[in-house]
Motif scaffolding. Structure first.
Motif, PDB file in Angstrom:
ATOM      1  N   VAL A  87       7.292  -6.672   5.147  1.00 32.99           N
ATOM      2  CA  VAL A  87       7.805  -7.012   6.478  1.00 32.99           C
ATOM      3  C   VAL A  87       7.688  -8.510   6.727  1.00 32.99           C
ATOM      4  CG1 VAL A  87       7.498  -6.657   8.965  1.00 32.99           C
ATOM      5  CG2 VAL A  87       7.188  -4.741   7.375  1.00 32.99           C
ATOM      6  N   THR A  88       6.481  -9.046   6.535  1.00 33.95           N
ATOM      7  CA  THR A  88       6.231 -10.448   6.875  1.00 33.95           C
ATOM      8  C   THR A  88       6.785 -11.414   5.839  1.00 33.95           C
ATOM      9  OG1 THR A  88       4.070 -10.480   5.749  1.00 33.95           O
ATOM     10  CG2 THR A  88       4.102  -9.791   8.060  1.00 33.95           C
ATOM     11  N   GLY A  89       6.710 -11.043   4.542  1.00 33.93           N
ATOM     12  CA  GLY A  89       6.934 -12.032   3.496  1.00 33.93           C
ATOM     13  C   GLY A  89       5.756 -12.981   3.474  1.00 33.93           C
ATOM     14  N   TYR A  90       5.958 -14.184   2.922  1.00 36.46           N
ATOM     15  CA  TYR A  90       4.882 -15.176   2.905  1.00 36.46           C
ATOM     16  C   TYR A  90       5.363 -16.486   3.510  1.00 36.46           C
ATOM     17  CZ  TYR A  90       7.270 -16.842  -1.370  1.00 36.46           C
ATOM     18  OH  TYR A  90       8.193 -17.298  -2.267  1.00 36.46           O
ATOM     19  N   ALA A  91       4.400 -17.275   4.010  1.00 38.28           N
ATOM     20  CA  ALA A  91       4.645 -18.642   4.470  1.00 38.28           C
ATOM     21  C   ALA A  91       3.688 -19.527   3.691  1.00 38.28           C
ATOM     22  CB  ALA A  91       4.414 -18.772   5.973  1.00 38.28           C
ATOM     23  N   GLY A 149       0.902   7.011   0.824  1.00 37.12           N
ATOM     24  CA  GLY A 149       1.611   8.045   0.084  1.00 37.12           C
ATOM     25  C   GLY A 149       2.098   7.569  -1.272  1.00 37.12           C
ATOM     26  N   LEU A 150       2.584   6.339  -1.332  1.00 37.29           N
ATOM     27  CA  LEU A 150       3.021   5.788  -2.615  1.00 37.29           C
ATOM     28  C   LEU A 150       1.837   5.508  -3.530  1.00 37.29           C
ATOM     29  CD1 LEU A 150       5.865   3.402  -1.422  1.00 37.29           C
ATOM     30  CD2 LEU A 150       6.126   5.380  -2.923  1.00 37.29           C
ATOM     31  N   ALA A 151       0.697   5.175  -2.937  1.00 37.98           N
ATOM     32  CA  ALA A 151      -0.564   5.030  -3.685  1.00 37.98           C
ATOM     33  C   ALA A 151      -0.431   4.113  -4.907  1.00 37.98           C
ATOM     34  CB  ALA A 151      -1.075   6.408  -4.108  1.00 37.98           C
ATOM     35  N   GLY A 152       0.270   3.025  -4.749  1.00 39.20           N
ATOM     36  CA  GLY A 152       0.384   2.057  -5.832  1.00 39.20           C
ATOM     37  C   GLY A 152       1.478   2.329  -6.834  1.00 39.20           C
ATOM     38  N   ARG A 153       2.126   3.501  -6.759  1.00 40.95           N
ATOM     39  CA  ARG A 153       3.242   3.778  -7.659  1.00 40.95           C
ATOM     40  C   ARG A 153       4.436   2.903  -7.298  1.00 40.95           C
ATOM     41  NH1 ARG A 153       3.977  10.095  -6.864  1.00 40.95           N
ATOM     42  NH2 ARG A 153       3.435   9.454  -4.737  1.00 40.95           N
ATOM     43  N   ARG A 154       5.259   2.599  -8.271  1.00 43.54           N
ATOM     44  CA  ARG A 154       6.451   1.812  -7.979  1.00 43.54           C
ATOM     45  C   ARG A 154       7.410   2.634  -7.124  1.00 43.54           C
ATOM     46  NH1 ARG A 154       8.010  -1.211 -13.704  1.00 43.54           N
ATOM     47  NH2 ARG A 154       5.871  -1.593 -14.380  1.00 43.54           N
ATOM     48  N   GLY A 155       7.809   2.063  -6.020  1.00 46.98           N
ATOM     49  CA  GLY A 155       8.722   2.762  -5.137  1.00 46.98           C
ATOM     50  C   GLY A 155       8.792   2.089  -3.784  1.00 46.98           C
ATOM     51  N   ALA A 156       9.429   2.758  -2.838  1.00 47.90           N
ATOM     52  CA  ALA A 156       9.614   2.177  -1.515  1.00 47.90           C
ATOM     53  C   ALA A 156       9.887   3.262  -0.497  1.00 47.90           C
ATOM     54  CB  ALA A 156      10.765   1.170  -1.529  1.00 47.90           C
ATOM     55  N   VAL A 157       9.644   2.920   0.765  1.00 47.32           N
ATOM     56  CA  VAL A 157       9.916   3.805   1.897  1.00 47.32           C
ATOM     57  C   VAL A 157      10.566   2.977   3.003  1.00 47.32           C
ATOM     58  CG1 VAL A 157       8.941   5.329   3.651  1.00 47.32           C
ATOM     59  CG2 VAL A 157       7.912   5.254   1.356  1.00 47.32           C
ATOM     60  N   ALA A 158      11.610   3.532   3.600  1.00 46.62           N
ATOM     61  CA  ALA A 158      12.218   2.932   4.783  1.00 46.62           C
ATOM     62  C   ALA A 158      12.395   4.022   5.824  1.00 46.62           C
ATOM     63  CB  ALA A 158      13.567   2.300   4.452  1.00 46.62           C
ATOM     64  N   LEU A 170       8.550   0.025   6.642  1.00 47.40           N
ATOM     65  CA  LEU A 170       9.236  -0.647   5.545  1.00 47.40           C
ATOM     66  C   LEU A 170       8.160  -1.002   4.517  1.00 47.40           C
ATOM     67  CD1 LEU A 170      12.263  -1.397   5.299  1.00 47.40           C
ATOM     68  CD2 LEU A 170      11.631  -3.730   5.912  1.00 47.40           C
ATOM     69  N   VAL A 171       8.067  -0.186   3.472  1.00 49.50           N
ATOM     70  CA  VAL A 171       6.974  -0.316   2.512  1.00 49.50           C
ATOM     71  C   VAL A 171       7.541  -0.467   1.106  1.00 49.50           C
ATOM     72  CG1 VAL A 171       5.054   0.929   1.425  1.00 49.50           C
ATOM     73  CG2 VAL A 171       5.306   0.944   3.909  1.00 49.50           C
ATOM     74  N   SER A 172       6.924  -1.351   0.336  1.00 46.11           N
ATOM     75  CA  SER A 172       7.264  -1.535  -1.072  1.00 46.11           C
ATOM     76  C   SER A 172       5.978  -1.492  -1.877  1.00 46.11           C
ATOM     77  CB  SER A 172       7.966  -2.886  -1.278  1.00 46.11           C
ATOM     78  OG  SER A 172       8.267  -3.112  -2.636  1.00 46.11           O
ATOM     79  N   SER A 173       6.039  -0.811  -3.015  1.00 50.68           N
ATOM     80  CA  SER A 173       4.839  -0.631  -3.823  1.00 50.68           C
ATOM     81  C   SER A 173       5.181  -0.796  -5.305  1.00 50.68           C
ATOM     82  CB  SER A 173       4.259   0.769  -3.565  1.00 50.68           C
ATOM     83  OG  SER A 173       3.138   1.019  -4.371  1.00 50.68           O
ATOM     84  N   GLN A 201       6.323  -6.301 -10.814  1.00 52.81           N
ATOM     85  CA  GLN A 201       7.052  -7.042  -9.776  1.00 52.81           C
ATOM     86  C   GLN A 201       6.533  -6.752  -8.367  1.00 52.81           C
ATOM     87  OE1 GLN A 201      11.078  -5.691 -11.357  1.00 52.81           O
ATOM     88  NE2 GLN A 201      11.514  -7.832 -10.908  1.00 52.81           N
ATOM     89  N   PRO A 202       5.276  -7.047  -8.085  1.00 54.54           N
ATOM     90  CA  PRO A 202       4.733  -6.748  -6.756  1.00 54.54           C
ATOM     91  C   PRO A 202       5.379  -7.550  -5.629  1.00 54.54           C
ATOM     92  CG  PRO A 202       3.201  -8.084  -8.031  1.00 54.54           C
ATOM     93  CD  PRO A 202       4.267  -7.646  -8.981  1.00 54.54           C
ATOM     94  N   MET A 203       5.992  -8.696  -5.947  1.00 50.52           N
ATOM     95  CA  MET A 203       6.616  -9.504  -4.900  1.00 50.52           C
ATOM     96  C   MET A 203       8.048  -9.075  -4.597  1.00 50.52           C
ATOM     97  SD  MET A 203       5.176 -13.286  -5.918  1.00 50.52           S
ATOM     98  CE  MET A 203       6.001 -14.089  -4.555  1.00 50.52           C
ATOM     99  N   LEU A 204       8.586  -8.126  -5.340  1.00 52.67           N
ATOM    100  CA  LEU A 204       9.923  -7.613  -5.074  1.00 52.67           C
ATOM    101  C   LEU A 204       9.865  -6.651  -3.894  1.00 52.67           C
ATOM    102  CD1 LEU A 204      12.914  -7.068  -5.786  1.00 52.67           C
ATOM    103  CD2 LEU A 204      12.108  -5.339  -7.414  1.00 52.67           C
ATOM    104  N   ASP A 205      10.651  -6.926  -2.856  1.00 56.98           N
ATOM    105  CA  ASP A 205      10.703  -6.022  -1.710  1.00 56.98           C
ATOM    106  C   ASP A 205      11.680  -4.901  -2.037  1.00 56.98           C
ATOM    107  OD1 ASP A 205      10.831  -4.725   0.712  1.00 56.98           O
ATOM    108  OD2 ASP A 205      10.807  -6.569   1.896  1.00 56.98           O
TER     109      ASP A 205
END
Length: 485
Positions: A87-91, A149-158, A170-173, A201-205
């Protein structure tokens, strides 16, 4: 003598005028180019001289600022950074800004003209106000349920509120801590190297910036197109699409994981996810009809912003019939973001009307004064209301007695669709498990939430039910929080 004094005075007045003109030129004409000059450190120092405004979830700040006592004085900090990073990204003082930190940078940094007490205040004074606040639409409990729910697995929820378009989760894992990139120095560059070099790729949203083959979850779009085009008039009537189904113009047989798909009705094909029926209906509806419906849902829209930019979901504009058959079941070149598939579920839940998704509820000045509010707006009508009602019923049946029983919630109406998207050379990779759904409280007149879940590395076989096994429980947990459970 007086004449000479007048001449000298006139000369000095001319010099003064020249100085004033030059000063005006520098301040008004060349100011922006001087500000952008890489050799000018004043703008960078000024940018970090004051604390950055907070990003809010449930009215509470999930970002802050830390006083370093260095020339670049304030660094960004993050509360529960990995949870809210999508959601935030980085600054970062070294690597710039992303996502909300980028889209709302002017307000958060205090340079937005809307924060000024008077029009053109910033342009005249070259000053900045205290950083403003960005109140998001995210619900913390739903965000946490998706993340856990994703528990560190690669995936996403919207997750989206169907009647408004508010993005609720809005979650990315896997995720990362954006605070690691906030400052300068070797610790920051080392963290950047480690994160960008990570194969996960943890920085991939993944929720808004990654597209996947949507697999059988896309069959909701195909069903909408077939019903609106009149390809199907009675959802309970058998079709004449035989099993085995041979892709048009080829000798390739399209397999079914489910049983009973021979000449199955549309409602049976949705409930048990018959590839043959849905591929055949897509071909009969035709490329024009399929493409028109896909676009109404948001496919091929490269301008979607929430306000962060969203990767365009894709449905080919030119295809042969065999390719169209595969695209109609979410394969071939069809690709979608999790947000896009949440939009599909939301449109069905909302009677066919798709609301434009948005992530920022309002922006505020540092003193709490409201600067702007995001108004609800309609993205478009995706289908006939009667079509939407039929699809709602079919999605409910899929949860009550189909491939999505894992998403059922006592006391609530839930509609869903599982999906398994094959990928890799010869479909050699583990399938992506998809689940899209919506939920409505028993005592409510409108749906509370629409959600899409994708699990990349699902330990599943190639049955459509894998989406119900891997992704549906995550969706259920998110929907329960939306219902106040």
């Amino acid at each position: 003598m007086t004449r000479y004094i007048r001449r000298i005075a006139a000369f000095f007045l001319l010099l003064l005028a020249a100085l004033l003109v030059n000063s005006a030129r520098i301040q008004l004409v060349e100011a922006d180019s001087l500000d952008r000059n890489p050799a000018n450190r004043r703008a960078t120092v000024a940018r970090y001289a004051e604390p950055r405004g907070p990003i809010l979830v449930d009215g509470k700040a999930v970002t802050g600022s830390r006083d370093t006592r260095q020339p670049l004085r304030y660094e960004r900090t993050y509360t529960q950074g990995p949870l809210y990073a999508p959601v935030t990204g980085y600054a970062s003082q070294t690597y710039g800004t992303t996502l909300l930190e980028n889209a709302e940078d002017a307000l958060l940094s205090g340079t937005d003209p809307m924060l000024a007490p008077f029009p053109f205040w910033h342009e005249i004074t070259r000053s900045r106000q205290p950083g403003g606040q960005v109140a998001t639409t995210i619900k913390g409990a739903m965000q946490r349920a998706a993340y856990d729910g994703l528990a560190g697995r690669r995936g996403a929820v919207a997750a989206i509120e169907p009647f408004s378009g508010r993005i609720l989760a809005l979650v990315s894992s896997p995720s990362y801590d954006p605070g690691l990139l906030s400052g300068t120095g070797t610790a920051v560059t080392d963290a950047w190297t480690r994160l960008t070099g990570d194969s996960a790729q943890p920085m991939l949203d993944r929720a808004i910036r990654q597209t996947y083959p949507p697999g059988s979850a896309f069959k909701i779009v195909t069903a909408a197109a077939a019903l609106d085009a009149g390809t199907v008039t009675d959802v309970a009537a058998p079709t004449d699409i035989e099993e085995p189904y041979v892709l048009p113009g080829t000798a390739t047989v399209l397999p079914n994981e489910a049983e009973g798909c021979d000449r199955a009705s549309l409602e049976y094909a949705i409930r048990w996810s018959c590839n043959s029926v849905m591929a055949g209906l897509g071909v009969r509806t035709g490329l024009t009809g399929m493409l028109d419906t896909a676009r109404k849902f948001g496919f091929n829209d490269s301008g979607l912003r929430i306000p962060s930019g969203v990767a365009a979901s894709h449905f080919d504009t030119e295809m042969s019939d065999d390719q169209l058959a595969l695209s109609s079941i979410g394969q071939f070149d069809t690709r979608a973001t999790p947000l896009q598939m949440a939009m599909v579920a939301a449109a069905v839940a909302n009677g066919g009307e798709l609301k434009y998704p948005y992530l920022v509820d309002r922006t505020l000045a540092a003193d709490g004064r409201v600067v702007s509010r995001t108004g609800q707006r309609t993205y478009g009508r995706t289908m006939n209301p009667l079509t939407a009602n039929r699809l709602r019923r079919m999605m409910i049946d899929t949860v009550e007695d189909g491939t999505a029983t894992n998403a059922a919630i006592d006391g609530a109406t839930v509609g869903g669709k599982t999906g398994t998207a094959q990928h890799g050379v010869g479909n050699s990779g583990l399938p992506y498990a998809w689940f899209i759904a919506w939920a409505q409280a028993g005592n409510s007149g409108r749906p509370a939430v629409a959600v899409a879940v994708v699990v990349e590395d699902a330990a599943a076989d190639r049955a459509d039910i894998s989406g119900g096994g891997d992704a549906a429980p995550i969706a259920r947990a998110v929907m329960e929080k939306a219902l106040g459970r």
